[in-house]
Design a protein around this motif. Structure first.
Motif, mmCIF file in Angstrom:
data_model
loop_
_atom_site.group_PDB
_atom_site.id
_atom_site.type_symbol
_atom_site.label_atom_id
_atom_site.label_comp_id
_atom_site.label_asym_id
_atom_site.label_seq_id
_atom_site.Cartn_x
_atom_site.Cartn_y
_atom_site.Cartn_z
ATOM 1 N N HIS A 34 -23.578 79.790 -2.582
ATOM 2 C CA HIS A 34 -24.102 78.898 -1.207
ATOM 3 C C HIS A 34 -25.219 79.274 -0.327
ATOM 4 O O HIS A 34 -24.677 80.683 0.089
ATOM 5 C CB HIS A 34 -23.423 78.084 -0.892
ATOM 6 N N ALA A 35 -26.497 79.046 -0.312
ATOM 7 C CA ALA A 35 -27.281 79.907 0.375
ATOM 8 C C ALA A 35 -26.716 79.363 2.334
ATOM 9 O O ALA A 35 -25.918 77.921 2.383
ATOM 10 C CB ALA A 35 -28.696 78.733 0.691
ATOM 11 N N HIS A 36 -27.251 80.330 2.781
ATOM 12 C CA HIS A 36 -26.715 80.495 4.586
ATOM 13 C C HIS A 36 -27.822 79.596 4.925
ATOM 14 O O HIS A 36 -28.848 79.442 4.678
ATOM 15 C CB HIS A 36 -26.229 81.078 5.322
ATOM 16 N N ILE A 37 -27.915 79.536 6.334
ATOM 17 C CA ILE A 37 -29.194 78.559 7.031
ATOM 18 C C ILE A 37 -29.618 79.517 7.787
ATOM 19 O O ILE A 37 -31.151 78.708 7.705
ATOM 20 C CB ILE A 37 -28.078 77.846 8.899
ATOM 21 N N GLY A 38 -29.754 80.817 7.704
ATOM 22 C CA GLY A 38 -30.345 81.781 7.504
ATOM 23 C C GLY A 38 -31.933 81.958 6.879
ATOM 24 O O GLY A 38 -32.634 81.795 6.631
ATOM 25 N N ASN A 39 -31.238 81.428 5.622
ATOM 26 C CA ASN A 39 -31.894 81.588 3.755
ATOM 27 C C ASN A 39 -32.891 79.817 4.717
ATOM 28 O O ASN A 39 -34.417 80.152 4.273
ATOM 29 C CB ASN A 39 -31.075 81.407 2.114
ATOM 30 N N PHE A 40 -32.473 78.932 4.999
ATOM 31 C CA PHE A 40 -33.051 78.068 4.720
ATOM 32 C C PHE A 40 -33.998 78.105 6.203
ATOM 33 O O PHE A 40 -34.896 76.957 6.369
ATOM 34 C CB PHE A 40 -31.432 76.417 5.428
ATOM 35 N N ARG A 41 -33.874 78.985 7.341
ATOM 36 C CA ARG A 41 -35.184 78.382 7.401
ATOM 37 C C ARG A 41 -36.508 79.216 6.884
ATOM 38 O O ARG A 41 -36.938 78.187 7.518
ATOM 39 C CB ARG A 41 -34.734 80.050 9.111
ATOM 40 N N ALA A 42 -36.436 80.149 6.332
ATOM 41 C CA ALA A 42 -37.164 80.015 5.359
ATOM 42 C C ALA A 42 -37.810 79.214 4.414
ATOM 43 O O ALA A 42 -39.063 78.850 4.413
ATOM 44 C CB ALA A 42 -37.162 81.635 4.791
ATOM 45 N N PHE A 43 -37.070 78.457 4.005
ATOM 46 C CA PHE A 43 -37.452 77.471 2.832
ATOM 47 C C PHE A 43 -37.849 76.287 3.639
ATOM 48 O O PHE A 43 -38.454 75.633 3.296
ATOM 49 C CB PHE A 43 -35.793 76.797 1.723
ATOM 50 N N VAL A 44 -37.273 76.575 4.634
ATOM 51 C CA VAL A 44 -37.690 74.880 5.641
ATOM 52 C C VAL A 44 -39.115 74.924 6.351
ATOM 53 O O VAL A 44 -40.005 74.768 6.779
ATOM 54 C CB VAL A 44 -36.913 74.204 7.128
ATOM 55 N N PHE A 45 -39.210 76.729 6.957
ATOM 56 C CA PHE A 45 -40.266 76.957 7.556
ATOM 57 C C PHE A 45 -42.132 76.432 6.090
ATOM 58 O O PHE A 45 -42.994 75.957 6.086
ATOM 59 C CB PHE A 45 -40.803 78.359 7.310
ATOM 60 N N ALA A 46 -41.513 77.368 4.491
ATOM 61 C CA ALA A 46 -42.281 76.857 3.498
ATOM 62 C C ALA A 46 -42.270 75.203 3.355
ATOM 63 O O ALA A 46 -43.795 74.721 3.037
ATOM 64 C CB ALA A 46 -41.274 77.372 2.927
ATOM 65 N N ASP A 47 -41.434 74.497 3.883
ATOM 66 C CA ASP A 47 -41.729 73.156 3.293
ATOM 67 C C ASP A 47 -42.588 72.795 4.598
ATOM 68 O O ASP A 47 -43.412 71.699 4.427
ATOM 69 C CB ASP A 47 -40.553 72.506 3.724
ATOM 70 N N ILE A 48 -42.462 73.176 5.712
ATOM 71 C CA ILE A 48 -43.072 73.162 6.735
ATOM 72 C C ILE A 48 -45.246 72.961 6.523
ATOM 73 O O ILE A 48 -45.911 72.512 6.819
ATOM 74 C CB ILE A 48 -43.078 73.329 8.376
ATOM 75 N N LEU A 49 -44.732 74.514 5.943
ATOM 76 C CA LEU A 49 -45.937 74.810 5.346
ATOM 77 C C LEU A 49 -46.452 74.156 4.616
ATOM 78 O O LEU A 49 -48.272 73.491 4.783
ATOM 79 C CB LEU A 49 -45.928 75.909 5.235
ATOM 80 N N ARG A 50 -45.872 74.046 3.344
ATOM 81 C CA ARG A 50 -46.719 72.623 2.676
ATOM 82 C C ARG A 50 -47.487 71.603 3.029
ATOM 83 O O ARG A 50 -48.915 71.246 3.437
ATOM 84 C CB ARG A 50 -45.779 72.504 1.552
ATOM 85 N N ARG A 51 -46.393 70.731 4.383
ATOM 86 C CA ARG A 51 -46.204 69.593 3.988
ATOM 87 C C ARG A 51 -47.822 69.292 5.067
ATOM 88 O O ARG A 51 -48.804 68.378 5.096
ATOM 89 C CB ARG A 51 -45.408 68.926 5.082
ATOM 90 N N TYR A 52 -47.525 70.977 6.221
ATOM 91 C CA TYR A 52 -49.017 70.635 6.969
ATOM 92 C C TYR A 52 -50.835 70.537 6.722
ATOM 93 O O TYR A 52 -51.257 69.654 6.230
ATOM 94 C CB TYR A 52 -48.790 71.779 8.058
ATOM 95 N N PHE A 53 -50.045 71.323 5.374
ATOM 96 C CA PHE A 53 -51.315 71.444 4.420
ATOM 97 C C PHE A 53 -51.517 70.407 3.839
ATOM 98 O O PHE A 53 -53.059 69.813 3.654
ATOM 99 C CB PHE A 53 -51.011 72.511 2.937
ATOM 100 N N GLU A 54 -50.445 69.635 3.728
ATOM 101 C CA GLU A 54 -50.819 68.178 3.176
ATOM 102 C C GLU A 54 -51.297 66.685 3.310
ATOM 103 O O GLU A 54 -52.511 66.115 3.707
ATOM 104 C CB GLU A 54 -49.487 67.817 2.051
#
Length: 468
Positions: A34-54
């Motif tokens: 299972h991915a840990h919350i440290g992994n998901f900090r990077a994944f959430v950032f990637a999502d914020i980046l995409r959402r902001y571009f959109e």
């Protein structure tokens, strides 16, 4: 818009290679646990980046890999494959392990309101692309076959070390790696491994085996995004050796720049300490959800510190995030009940300033803390003012606009009242003030025929759909 580029070690003006189209790649999970919350900090950032571009009107193509073979238990080429370790421990085949934890990863993605990437390529399904890339490197003289695999010769690529600063000269001067007699140089890295005991094997022109970890991302990113693309993100632990090796093998093969902007997320700490199972402070997303916190609360915590700063995770922080989200939602709910007819200039100013400050903050290397501050300053300013119903609806629309990036609100939108109806309400108020009750009653009936009801309250008229 300016982004901090790890490659150049400075903020740079960002514009995509292709007009209005941003192509970006993110290092995804190795699906052995299972991915840990440290992994998901990077994944959430990637999502914020995409959402902001959109949010800014760009079209985005987003790719995140699924590593299901070749990621060894050390960052070097030694040790066991993480998938095989998990397979042996659970007495299952590595493919079933991979699919189980891949499904777990997507459950967490959805819980944290991360938009699904356009492509999630699995390493095991892109072996032909990896073989083709290795063939190019062998043909060009950047790679060589050894007794235990095929290796990339780091001394042949002039730019090795430009991302991390770990140049060949510096590495050799401070060499601390165990010497593999099959390698020409201690820091050469594996493109393909030979191991008859490995459970996942494929035929290749140089011999049966399995791919190295680094070659996977190069092959898959180039397939879906092209030989040069805009952005590559990941955790700071990926800078070396993983991303450095990606650059070397990709640019050696194509002769073109690989990635224009590299964005790296700093580590997550727990109560000021490195997250570790031995310290009892290791948390997966599912651990946090089991403690009664929602995915959007965890998302708020993971995104609320600038990505180039260490994030200190605490349960007090989760409670504060919950309160912050409730404050935003309560603001939206209160705006839905505003009934005033007269505009307040202070509200117009607050909304205009909030939108400007939010965009300026995000344009400055995704400065999320300042963007959130702009949202809460707007809430304070509007709550101190006396908005009209029209202004309140504008405030609601702006909050939902911000939430296209933040993705934390869970408040139901009420049906917006058309401008035509709001204008009739204003005219009715003027008629009532002039004691022209016949006109006021006629307007009320006109509004009713349009599907809305006017309720007179001590704070002024309230308009709602008849269906309410």
């Amino acid at each position: 818009m300016r982004l901090y580029n790890t490659l150049t070690r400075r903020k740079e003006e960002f514009a995509p290679l292709e007009k209005n189209h941003i192509r970006m790649y993110h290092c995804g999970p190795t699906v052995y646990d299972h991915a840990h919350i440290g992994n998901f900090r990077a994944f959430v950032f990637a999502d914020i980046l995409r959402r902001y571009f959109e949010f800014r009107g760009y079209r985005v193509t987003q790719v995140m890999n699924i590593t299901d073979v070749g990621h060894m238990t050390t960052d070097a080429d030694e040790g066991e494959d993480k998938l095989e370790v998990a397979a042996k421990r659970q007495r299952k085949d590595p493919y079933s392990i991979a699919r189980f934890y891949e499904a777990s990863f997507f459950e967490d993605v959805d819980a944290l309101r991360i938009r699904r990437a356009h492509h999630y390529p699995r390493a095991t399904e892109h072996i032909p692309e990896m073989i083709a890339l290795i063939e190019k490197l062998l043909k060009k003289g950047y790679a060589y076959k050894a007794a235990d695999g095929v290796y990339f010769d780091v001394t042949k690529f002039e730019g090795y070390g430009k991302l991390s600063g770990n140049t060949v000269e510096r590495l050799m001067a401070g060499a601390r790696v165990a010497v593999n007699p099959n390698k020409r140089n201690p820091y050469d890295f594996a493109l393909w491994k030979f191991d008859p005991k490995h459970l996942m094997q494929w035929d290749a022109p140089w011999g049966r085996g399995f791919p190295g970890w680094h070659i996977e991302c190069s092959a898959m990113s180039v397939k879906y995004l092209g030989e040069t693309f805009d952005i590559h993100t990941g955790g700071e632990d990926g800078i070396f050796p993983h991303h450095e090796c990606e650059i070397a093998q990709s640019e050696a093969a194509t002769g073109k720049p690989f990635v224009r902007f590299w964005l790296h997320v700093r580590f997550l700490l727990v109560d000021g300490q490195k997250m570790s199972k031995s310290l009892g402070n290791f948390y997966t997303v599912k651990d946090i959800l089991k403690k009664g916190y929602s995915g959007r609360v965890l998302r708020y915590v993971l995104m609320s510190t600038h990505y180039r700063k260490n994030l200190n995770f605490t349960f007090e922080g989760l409670d504060a995030a919950k309160a912050a989200i409730e404050r935003m939602e309560n603001f939206v709910l209160s705006m839905q009940d505003v009934a005033g007819a007269s505009d307040d200039p202070a509200v117009d100013e607050a909304l205009k300033k909030a939108e400007k400050d939010f965009v300026e903050a995000m344009d400055d290397d995704i400065e999320i803390s300042a963007a959130l501050a702009a949202v809460f300053e707007m809430i304070r300013a509007v709550n101190r003012a006396s908005p009209s119903q029209k202004q309140a609806q504008r405030a609601i629309r702006l909050m939902h606009r911000f939430d296209e990036v933040l993705a934390v609100l869970d408040v139901e939108r009420k049906k917006e009242v058309p401008e035509e109806v709001l204008e009739l309400v204003r005219r009715r108020q003027e008629a009532r003030k002039a004691k022209d009750y016949a006109t006021a009653d006629a307007i009320r009936e006109q509004v009713r025929k349009l599907g809305y009801l006017i309720e007179d309250t001590p704070k002024g008229p309230r308009v709602k759909p008849l269906s309410d």
